[in-house]
Design a protein around this motif. Structure first.
Motif, short mmCIF file in Angstrom:
data_model
loop_
_atom_site.label_atom_id
_atom_site.label_comp_id
_atom_site.label_asym_id
_atom_site.label_seq_id
_atom_site.Cartn_x
_atom_site.Cartn_y
_atom_site.Cartn_z
N LEU A 1 0.82 -1.20 0.00
CA LEU A 1 0.00 0.00 0.00
C LEU A 1 0.86 1.26 0.00
O LEU A 1 0.61 2.20 -0.75
CB LEU A 1 -0.94 0.00 1.21
CG LEU A 1 -1.87 1.20 1.35
CD1 LEU A 1 -2.80 1.30 0.15
CD2 LEU A 1 -2.66 1.09 2.63
N GLU A 2 1.90 1.25 0.82
CA GLU A 2 2.79 2.41 0.88
C GLU A 2 3.50 2.64 -0.45
O GLU A 2 3.62 3.78 -0.93
CB GLU A 2 3.82 2.23 1.99
CG GLU A 2 4.68 3.44 2.22
CD GLU A 2 5.60 3.30 3.42
OE1 GLU A 2 6.59 4.05 3.46
OE2 GLU A 2 5.33 2.46 4.30
N GLU B 1 2.41 1.72 -3.39
CA GLU B 1 1.39 2.20 -4.33
C GLU B 1 1.10 3.68 -4.11
O GLU B 1 0.99 4.46 -5.07
CB GLU B 1 0.12 1.37 -4.20
CG GLU B 1 -0.92 1.66 -5.24
CD GLU B 1 -0.51 1.26 -6.64
OE1 GLU B 1 -1.17 1.72 -7.59
OE2 GLU B 1 0.47 0.50 -6.82
N GLU B 2 1.00 4.10 -2.85
CA GLU B 2 0.75 5.51 -2.55
C GLU B 2 1.92 6.37 -3.03
O GLU B 2 1.71 7.45 -3.59
CB GLU B 2 0.54 5.70 -1.05
CG GLU B 2 -0.79 5.17 -0.57
CD GLU B 2 -0.93 5.21 0.94
OE1 GLU B 2 0.06 5.52 1.65
OE2 GLU B 2 -2.03 4.90 1.42
N LEU C 1 1.79 6.50 -6.93
CA LEU C 1 0.72 7.35 -7.46
C LEU C 1 0.89 8.81 -7.06
O LEU C 1 0.41 9.69 -7.76
CB LEU C 1 -0.64 6.84 -6.97
CG LEU C 1 -1.05 5.47 -7.51
CD1 LEU C 1 -2.36 5.03 -6.88
CD2 LEU C 1 -1.16 5.49 -9.02
N GLY C 2 1.57 9.05 -5.98
CA GLY C 2 1.73 10.40 -5.50
C GLY C 2 3.00 11.08 -5.95
O GLY C 2 3.33 12.15 -5.49
#
Length: 73
Positions: A53-54, A56-57, A60-61
């Motif tokens: 999740l980290e 992916e964040e 995307l960020g």
């Protein structure tokens, strides 16, 4: 007390699995080892999920827009 690292959890899980695979532990101890192995497995999966999740964040960020389609495309 700090939270154990993923590597420490994995190492302990490997040790539990090895002991169970040897088959030389009494039944009650084998059941306790199995329970501990389940706990360790869940903890490892949770760590991996959080890391994914980290990542992916972060991906995307990053502001590059690589994941978005171009307008009209």
């Amino acid at each position: 007390m700090s939270e154990p690292s993923f590597e420490e959890l994995r190492r302990e899980l490997d040790e539990v699995v090895a002991r169970l695979e040897r088959g030389d532990v009494p039944l009650d101890e084998a059941l306790a080892l199995w329970r501990r192995g389940e706990e360790l497995h869940r903890a490892c999966v949770e760590r991996l999920d959080r890391a994914e999740l980290e990542i992916e964040e972060l991906r995307l960020g990053d502001g590059s827009g690589r994941d978005s389609e171009p307008p009209g495309g």
